[in-house]
Design an enzyme around this catalytic site. Structure first.
Site, short mmCIF file in Angstrom:
data_model
loop_
_atom_site.label_atom_id
_atom_site.label_comp_id
_atom_site.label_asym_id
_atom_site.label_seq_id
_atom_site.Cartn_x
_atom_site.Cartn_y
_atom_site.Cartn_z
N LYS A 170 7.56 12.13 -9.28
CA LYS A 170 7.09 11.58 -8.14
C LYS A 170 5.98 12.63 -7.31
O LYS A 170 5.88 13.58 -8.16
CB LYS A 170 8.02 11.42 -7.00
CG LYS A 170 9.26 10.41 -7.41
CD LYS A 170 10.50 10.49 -6.41
CE LYS A 170 11.58 9.38 -6.72
NZ LYS A 170 12.49 9.18 -5.67
N TYR A 227 10.09 -0.95 -5.68
CA TYR A 227 11.07 -0.39 -4.59
C TYR A 227 11.88 -1.75 -3.94
O TYR A 227 12.42 -1.50 -2.84
CB TYR A 227 10.68 0.44 -3.73
CG TYR A 227 10.83 2.01 -4.25
CD1 TYR A 227 11.91 2.45 -5.02
CD2 TYR A 227 9.86 2.83 -4.27
CE1 TYR A 227 11.92 3.96 -5.39
CE2 TYR A 227 9.83 4.03 -4.57
CZ TYR A 227 10.85 4.53 -5.31
OH TYR A 227 10.81 5.87 -5.86
N ASN A 251 12.80 13.83 -4.07
CA ASN A 251 13.87 14.32 -4.91
C ASN A 251 13.21 14.18 -6.38
O ASN A 251 13.87 14.10 -7.42
CB ASN A 251 14.89 13.50 -4.93
CG ASN A 251 14.81 12.07 -4.93
OD1 ASN A 251 13.51 11.54 -5.38
ND2 ASN A 251 15.80 11.30 -4.99
N HIS A 292 11.88 9.74 -10.53
CA HIS A 292 12.60 8.56 -10.54
C HIS A 292 13.00 8.06 -11.98
O HIS A 292 12.32 8.62 -12.85
CB HIS A 292 11.84 7.35 -9.93
CG HIS A 292 12.13 6.07 -10.28
ND1 HIS A 292 13.13 5.50 -9.71
CD2 HIS A 292 12.01 5.35 -11.47
CE1 HIS A 292 13.49 4.28 -10.25
NE2 HIS A 292 12.82 4.18 -11.36
N GLU A 328 10.95 -2.18 -14.98
CA GLU A 328 9.94 -0.97 -14.52
C GLU A 328 9.21 -0.83 -15.84
O GLU A 328 7.77 -0.24 -15.38
CB GLU A 328 10.95 0.30 -14.17
CG GLU A 328 11.61 -0.03 -12.98
CD GLU A 328 12.58 0.94 -12.57
OE1 GLU A 328 12.71 1.91 -13.45
OE2 GLU A 328 13.32 0.76 -11.50
P1 IDP Z 1 17.90 6.72 -7.26
O1 IDP Z 1 16.22 7.30 -7.28
O2 IDP Z 1 18.65 8.09 -7.64
O3 IDP Z 1 17.87 5.66 -8.23
P2 IDP Z 1 18.29 4.91 -5.16
O4 IDP Z 1 19.38 4.74 -4.25
O5 IDP Z 1 17.43 3.82 -6.18
O6 IDP Z 1 18.09 6.35 -5.77
O7 IDP Z 1 16.93 5.32 -4.02
C1 IDP Z 1 15.58 5.43 -4.31
C2 IDP Z 1 14.86 6.54 -3.99
O8 IDP Z 1 15.03 6.45 -2.41
C3 IDP Z 1 15.75 7.85 -3.85
O9 IDP Z 1 15.33 8.30 -5.17
C4 IDP Z 1 15.10 8.38 -2.69
O10 IDP Z 1 13.94 9.39 -3.04
C5 IDP Z 1 14.79 7.39 -1.51
N1 IDP Z 1 16.21 7.62 -0.66
C6 IDP Z 1 17.27 7.14 -0.89
N2 IDP Z 1 18.19 7.37 0.31
C7 IDP Z 1 17.30 7.93 1.37
C8 IDP Z 1 17.05 8.06 2.76
O11 IDP Z 1 18.36 8.01 3.35
N3 IDP Z 1 15.87 8.56 3.15
C9 IDP Z 1 14.87 8.70 2.50
N4 IDP Z 1 14.65 8.56 1.33
C10 IDP Z 1 15.82 7.73 0.36
#
Ligand code: IDP
Length: 147
Positions: A9, A49, A112, A115, A126
């Site tokens: 990312k 997304y 984080n 992805h 994807e």
């Molecule tokens: P993943 O990336 O581990 O599959 P997902 O639940 O698909 O997790 O969420 C997609 C992305 O959304 C996450 O990687 C994270 O960066 C972001 N995200 C998830 N929860 C939050 C939140 O509460 N606030 C801001 N960003 C979030």
């Protein structure tokens, strides 16, 4: 043999973590079959997304992923979809085990680092969204019998 879509990312690219992340998957034994830098458009971000459209953080998510270039990759190997998720660690870096990518390099859930597809279906969707067929290679590594 599976394929998965992984993406460093914007925070990971800005923090010079591309090489480190590629290295982890190479050393594990997986095969990189496609990779490119790209600036994600708003349209691509909203499609990618799409499942989070109703979430309160959707706008932040789209804003972040389009804020700076990403490094998109397709990796191949046995059970690579779920194994890559293990190597990435929990979505929230503060819950991710040290030794995982998010556990080692992240602090906030919104930044984080990486992805990764979470199922066979999302991997296919994807890969198709980010890559054309002619951008992916298919080959056998000479060391495959040792991995
Ligand atoms: P993943 O990336 O581990 O599959 P997902 O639940 O698909 O997790 O969420 C997609 C992305 O959304 C996450 O990687 C994270 O960066 C972001 N995200 C998830 N929860 C939050 C939140 O509460 N606030 C801001 N960003 C979030």
């Amino acid at each position: 043999m599976e394929r998965t879509f992984l993406m460093v990312k914007p925070d990971g690219v800005q923090r010079n973590l591309v090489g480190e992340i590629v290295s982890r998957f190479e050393q594990k034994g997986y095969t990189l079959v496609g990779a490119k830098m790209l600036a994600v458009s708003k349209e691509l971000a909203e499609t990618h997304y799409g499942e989070h459209k109703e979430r309160p953080f959707f706008g932040e998510l789209v804003g972040f992923i389009t804020s700076s270039p990403v490094f998109a990759m397709v990796w191949e190997g046995e059970n690579v979809i779920s194994e890559a998720r293990k190597m990435m660690g929990a979505t929230n870096p503060q819950e991710a085990t040290p030794g995982t990518i998010r556990g080692d390099y992240g602090i906030q859930v919104s930044k984080n680092v990486i992805h990764g597809s979470d199922s066979v279906e999302s991997a296919a969707r994807e890969i198709d969204l980010f890559f054309n067929e002619d951008e992916l290679v298919s080959f056998k590594k000479t060391n495959s019998e040792w991995v």
